[in-house]
Design a protein around this motif. Structure first.
Motif, mmCIF file in Angstrom:
data_model
loop_
_atom_site.group_PDB
_atom_site.id
_atom_site.type_symbol
_atom_site.label_atom_id
_atom_site.label_comp_id
_atom_site.label_asym_id
_atom_site.label_seq_id
_atom_site.Cartn_x
_atom_site.Cartn_y
_atom_site.Cartn_z
ATOM 1 N N VAL A 1 6.391 -35.962 89.550
ATOM 2 C CA VAL A 1 6.255 -35.427 88.195
ATOM 3 C C VAL A 1 7.040 -36.314 87.243
ATOM 4 O O VAL A 1 8.221 -36.588 87.473
ATOM 5 C CB VAL A 1 6.777 -33.978 88.114
ATOM 6 N N ARG A 2 6.409 -36.745 86.182
ATOM 7 C CA ARG A 2 7.094 -37.592 85.204
ATOM 8 C C ARG A 2 8.030 -36.749 84.343
ATOM 9 O O ARG A 2 7.621 -35.717 83.799
ATOM 10 C CB ARG A 2 6.087 -38.324 84.309
ATOM 11 N N VAL A 3 9.260 -37.181 84.227
ATOM 12 C CA VAL A 3 10.247 -36.504 83.385
ATOM 13 C C VAL A 3 10.168 -37.091 81.982
ATOM 14 O O VAL A 3 10.338 -38.296 81.787
ATOM 15 C CB VAL A 3 11.675 -36.676 83.960
ATOM 16 N N ASP A 4 9.900 -36.231 81.005
ATOM 17 C CA ASP A 4 9.782 -36.689 79.619
ATOM 18 C C ASP A 4 11.103 -36.616 78.871
ATOM 19 O O ASP A 4 11.377 -37.442 77.994
ATOM 20 C CB ASP A 4 8.729 -35.856 78.881
ATOM 21 N N HIS A 5 11.929 -35.615 79.203
ATOM 22 C CA HIS A 5 13.196 -35.436 78.497
ATOM 23 C C HIS A 5 14.249 -34.903 79.453
ATOM 24 O O HIS A 5 13.935 -34.312 80.493
ATOM 25 C CB HIS A 5 13.030 -34.492 77.302
ATOM 26 N N PHE A 6 15.508 -35.095 79.060
ATOM 27 C CA PHE A 6 16.649 -34.732 79.901
ATOM 28 C C PHE A 6 17.623 -33.911 79.062
ATOM 29 O O PHE A 6 17.880 -34.231 77.897
ATOM 30 C CB PHE A 6 17.330 -36.008 80.395
ATOM 31 N N GLY A 7 18.162 -32.821 79.649
ATOM 32 C CA GLY A 7 19.096 -31.984 78.908
ATOM 33 C C GLY A 7 20.228 -31.482 79.781
ATOM 34 O O GLY A 7 20.088 -31.339 81.000
ATOM 35 N N VAL A 8 21.376 -31.213 79.154
ATOM 36 C CA VAL A 8 22.562 -30.718 79.841
ATOM 37 C C VAL A 8 23.166 -29.591 79.019
ATOM 38 O O VAL A 8 23.180 -29.643 77.793
ATOM 39 C CB VAL A 8 23.629 -31.827 80.005
ATOM 40 N N VAL A 9 23.713 -28.550 79.702
ATOM 41 C CA VAL A 9 24.441 -27.475 79.032
ATOM 42 C C VAL A 9 25.572 -27.019 79.939
ATOM 43 O O VAL A 9 25.489 -27.147 81.159
ATOM 44 C CB VAL A 9 23.506 -26.290 78.690
ATOM 45 N N ASP A 10 26.668 -26.527 79.373
ATOM 46 C CA ASP A 10 27.779 -26.081 80.195
ATOM 47 C C ASP A 10 27.963 -24.566 80.092
ATOM 48 O O ASP A 10 27.295 -23.889 79.319
ATOM 49 C CB ASP A 10 29.075 -26.824 79.854
ATOM 50 N N PHE A 11 28.909 -24.024 80.887
ATOM 51 C CA PHE A 11 29.074 -22.587 80.959
ATOM 52 C C PHE A 11 29.526 -22.000 79.623
ATOM 53 O O PHE A 11 29.152 -20.887 79.269
ATOM 54 C CB PHE A 11 30.058 -22.217 82.077
ATOM 55 N N ALA A 12 30.341 -22.740 78.857
ATOM 56 C CA ALA A 12 30.779 -22.227 77.568
ATOM 57 C C ALA A 12 29.576 -22.043 76.643
ATOM 58 O O ALA A 12 29.486 -21.061 75.903
ATOM 59 C CB ALA A 12 31.793 -23.183 76.942
ATOM 60 N N GLY A 13 28.642 -22.987 76.699
ATOM 61 C CA GLY A 13 27.441 -22.861 75.892
ATOM 62 C C GLY A 13 26.596 -21.682 76.314
ATOM 63 O O GLY A 13 26.030 -20.972 75.480
ATOM 64 N N PHE A 14 26.511 -21.446 77.623
ATOM 65 C CA PHE A 14 25.707 -20.328 78.117
ATOM 66 C C PHE A 14 26.254 -18.995 77.629
ATOM 67 O O PHE A 14 25.519 -18.139 77.148
ATOM 68 C CB PHE A 14 25.673 -20.370 79.645
ATOM 69 N N THR A 15 27.561 -18.793 77.735
ATOM 70 C CA THR A 15 28.139 -17.518 77.312
ATOM 71 C C THR A 15 27.933 -17.293 75.822
ATOM 72 O O THR A 15 27.621 -16.171 75.393
ATOM 73 C CB THR A 15 29.640 -17.451 77.644
ATOM 74 N N SER A 16 28.068 -18.336 75.012
ATOM 75 C CA SER A 16 27.895 -18.166 73.571
ATOM 76 C C SER A 16 26.454 -17.841 73.218
ATOM 77 O O SER A 16 26.191 -17.058 72.291
ATOM 78 C CB SER A 16 28.358 -19.426 72.832
ATOM 79 N N LEU A 17 25.510 -18.416 73.948
ATOM 80 C CA LEU A 17 24.100 -18.124 73.678
ATOM 81 C C LEU A 17 23.770 -16.669 73.995
ATOM 82 O O LEU A 17 23.075 -15.988 73.233
ATOM 83 C CB LEU A 17 23.213 -19.064 74.493
ATOM 84 N N VAL A 18 24.263 -16.185 75.130
ATOM 85 C CA VAL A 18 24.013 -14.783 75.485
ATOM 86 C C VAL A 18 24.629 -13.854 74.439
ATOM 87 O O VAL A 18 24.006 -12.891 73.991
ATOM 88 C CB VAL A 18 24.558 -14.481 76.892
ATOM 89 N N ASP A 19 25.849 -14.149 74.046
ATOM 90 C CA ASP A 19 26.519 -13.297 73.049
ATOM 91 C C ASP A 19 25.818 -13.351 71.695
ATOM 92 O O ASP A 19 25.812 -12.361 70.948
ATOM 93 C CB ASP A 19 27.979 -13.713 72.889
ATOM 94 N N SER A 20 25.206 -14.485 71.365
ATOM 95 C CA SER A 20 24.576 -14.626 70.058
ATOM 96 C C SER A 20 23.385 -13.691 69.876
ATOM 97 O O SER A 20 23.007 -13.391 68.743
ATOM 98 C CB SER A 20 24.142 -16.079 69.831
ATOM 99 N N PHE B 1 21.055 -17.696 66.743
ATOM 100 C CA PHE B 1 20.871 -18.162 68.114
ATOM 101 C C PHE B 1 20.500 -19.636 68.133
ATOM 102 O O PHE B 1 21.046 -20.427 68.902
ATOM 103 C CB PHE B 1 19.778 -17.350 68.812
ATOM 104 N N ALA B 2 19.566 -20.014 67.275
ATOM 105 C CA ALA B 2 19.108 -21.402 67.263
ATOM 106 C C ALA B 2 20.253 -22.354 66.935
ATOM 107 O O ALA B 2 20.379 -23.427 67.534
ATOM 108 C CB ALA B 2 17.968 -21.566 66.260
ATOM 109 N N THR B 3 21.107 -21.974 65.984
ATOM 110 C CA THR B 3 22.225 -22.842 65.653
ATOM 111 C C THR B 3 23.234 -22.886 66.794
ATOM 112 O O THR B 3 23.892 -23.919 67.002
ATOM 113 C CB THR B 3 22.914 -22.391 64.361
ATOM 114 N N SER B 4 23.364 -21.797 67.553
ATOM 115 C CA SER B 4 24.284 -21.836 68.697
ATOM 116 C C SER B 4 23.742 -22.734 69.799
ATOM 117 O O SER B 4 24.509 -23.339 70.547
ATOM 118 C CB SER B 4 24.543 -20.424 69.241
ATOM 119 N N VAL B 5 22.415 -22.859 69.917
ATOM 120 C CA VAL B 5 21.833 -23.823 70.854
ATOM 121 C C VAL B 5 22.267 -25.229 70.469
ATOM 122 O O VAL B 5 22.655 -26.046 71.310
ATOM 123 C CB VAL B 5 20.300 -23.720 70.881
#
Length: 356
Positions: free
Chosen positions: A171-190, A267-271
Motif C-alpha cells: 500500500v502506498r503511503v501518501d502522508h505521515f503523522g505523529v501524535v503524543d499522549f498529551a495531545g490525545f488527552t487534550s483532544l478528548v477533553d475538548s 476541537f479542530a484548533t486543539s488538533v
C-alpha cells in the motif's frame, strides 16, 4: 536469532518536543495516532470544509523530509485514495512532543513507534478504513533484516518506517503523522469526553472501568487505551481499545458538529496543537482532503487489525507473527476500498462492539 535493540539514530524527520536527557517513564507511551486523519474526516463532517481547513492548517506542526531517500520507482502504485501512516512513539517528557505546542529539536528516530496504523480514505470519499499493525510484528526492515516493525522508526525515522510498511503491505503511503499522549488527552477533553463500552470490568493507572458503558475524560481515556495487562490479548487487546477510542472520538465530534459548531472549532484548533504531519501536506492539500471526505461518517469506517498467525520469541524478544496469506487479502482490500467486506469475512480481525 538474537536481535539487539536498535540504537537511537537521527532519522532526520524533526518532530518538535522531546528532551533527550530524560528517561522514558513507564507507561507514558504515545497513543492513538490516527488523529491527523480524524482532522480531515471531521472537517468534512462539519460542513465547514474549506474555511476550517485553511484557517487551522497553519497551526499544524509539519515534519520535514518524511519521505527522504525513498525511490519513487520502487514504491507501490497509488490507487486513487489517500493513505496516512500514523504512529505514536515512546514519549520522554510530560510536555507535548508533537504539534505546535511542542518545543523544537526532537529527533523522531530516537524512539520506537508504539502505535502503527494505516488510515485510508477510499477514492469516492464515502468509506474509510483503519488498520492497526501490531508494534511487535516480526518483519523485514529494508537494509536491516528481520526485526520488530517498531524498530524501523528507531533505526531510520519516518522514511524507514514508511519503506517497511510499504514493503509489507504493498500500500502506498501518501502522508505521515505523529501524535503524543498529551495531545490525545487534550483532544478528548475538548469534546467533553468519549463513551466506550467495556466487555468486562478492569482497572489501569488508578482508573476503574465498569463492564458496559463508560464515559471517559481525557485522563481516563488515556488509561483505557494504555492498558495491556489483565487483558486477554495483551497488546492486541490494547490495539482494539485504541481503535475503539478513535471511533468514539469520531462519534463524539460528529455529534458536536451538529449541535455546537463553536466546540467543533475548539476541537479542530486543539488538533493543530497536538498533531504533526509531513510537510508535503499543505493547507491546500488539507482543504482538498476535507472536500473529498465531506460525506464520510464514522459508521462508514472499518476498523481491523492485521491478521496474526501466532506469538513467539526471537532471541530475547517477544514477537508477533503476521498471517501473510490472510494479510495479502487485507492489503488488497485496503487498495480496493473493500475493507468492510474483508471484516465481514474475517470478523476476528475486526473491531467488536465491546472490545476487552
Amino acid at each position: 536469532m538474537r536481535n539487539a535493540t536498535p540504537p537511537p539514530t537521527r532519522g532526520g524527520d524533526v518532530v518538535p518536543g522531546l528532551h533527550p536527557g530524560r528517561r522514558p517513564r513507564r507507561g507514558r507511551r504515545v497513543l492513538v495516532a490516527l488523529l491527523a486523519v480524524v482532522l480531515v474526516l471531521l472537517l468534512g463532517a462539519a460542513g465547514v470544509v474549506a474555511w476550517l481547513a485553511s484557517s487551522i492548517g497553519g497551526d499544524i506542526g509539519r515534519i520535514p523530509d518524511a519521505f527522504r531517500g525513498l525511490d519513487a520507482s520502487a514504491r507501490p502504485a497509488g490507487f486513487g485514495g489517500t493513505t496516512f501512516l500514523l504512529v505514536g512513539t515512546d514519549t520522554r517528557a510530560d510536555e507535548p512532543t508533537t504539534g505546535t505546542d511542542a518545543a523544537a529539536g526532537v529527533d523522531a528516530g530516537s524512539q520506537r513507534s508504539d502505535v502503527i496504523m494505516l488510515g485510508t480514505i477510499a477514492p469516492d470519499g464515502h468509506t474509510a478504513s483503519v488498520v492497526s499493525i501490531p508494534r511487535d510484528s516480526w518483519v523485514d526492515i529494508p537494509g536491516r533484516g528481520m526485526n520488530k516493525i517498531n524498530a524501523a522508526y528507531a533505526y531510520g525515522g519516518a522514511p524507514l518506517l514508511i519503506a517497511t510498511v510499504e514493503e509489507l503491505t504493498g500500500v502506498r503511503v501518501d502522508h505521515f503523522g505523529v501524535v503524543d499522549f498529551a495531545g490525545f488527552t487534550s483532544l478528548v477533553d475538548s469534546v467533553g469526553g468519549i463513551d466506550v463500552t467495556v466487555a468486562q470490568a478492569t482497572s489501569n493507572a488508578g482508573v476503574d472501568f465498569a463492564a458496559g458503558p463508560n464515559h471517559l475524560d481525557g485522563a481516563q481515556a488515556l488509561a483505557y487505551v494504555r492498558q495491556r495487562y489483565d487483558l486477554p490479548g495483551g497488546d492486541l487487546s490494547r490495539a482494539a481499545r485504541q481503535q475503539n477510542a478513535i471511533k468514539a472520538l469520531l462519534d463524539r465530534v460528529q455529534d458536536t458538529a451538529r449541535t455546537d459548531p463553536a466546540a467543533l472549532y475548539a476541537f479542530a484548533t486543539s488538533v493543530g496543537d497536538a498533531v504533526s504531519v509531513d510537510d508535503s501536506l499543505s493547507n491546500t492539500g488539507l482543504v482538498q482532503l476535507a472536500l473529498q471526505a465531506r460525506d464520510l461518517r464514522a459508521g462508514n469506517m472499518a476498523f481491523v487489525t492485521a491478521p496474526v498467525s501466532g506469538l513467539g520469541r526471537e532471541g530475547a524478544q517477544s514477537v508477533v507473527y503476521l498471517d501473510r496469506g490472510r494479510g495479502a487479502d487485507l492489503w488488497a482490500a485496503v487498495r480496493n476500498g473493500t475493507v468492510p467486506a474483508y471484516a465481514d469475512r474475517y470478523p476476528s480481525d475486526a473491531l467488536s462492539d465491546t472490545p476487552s
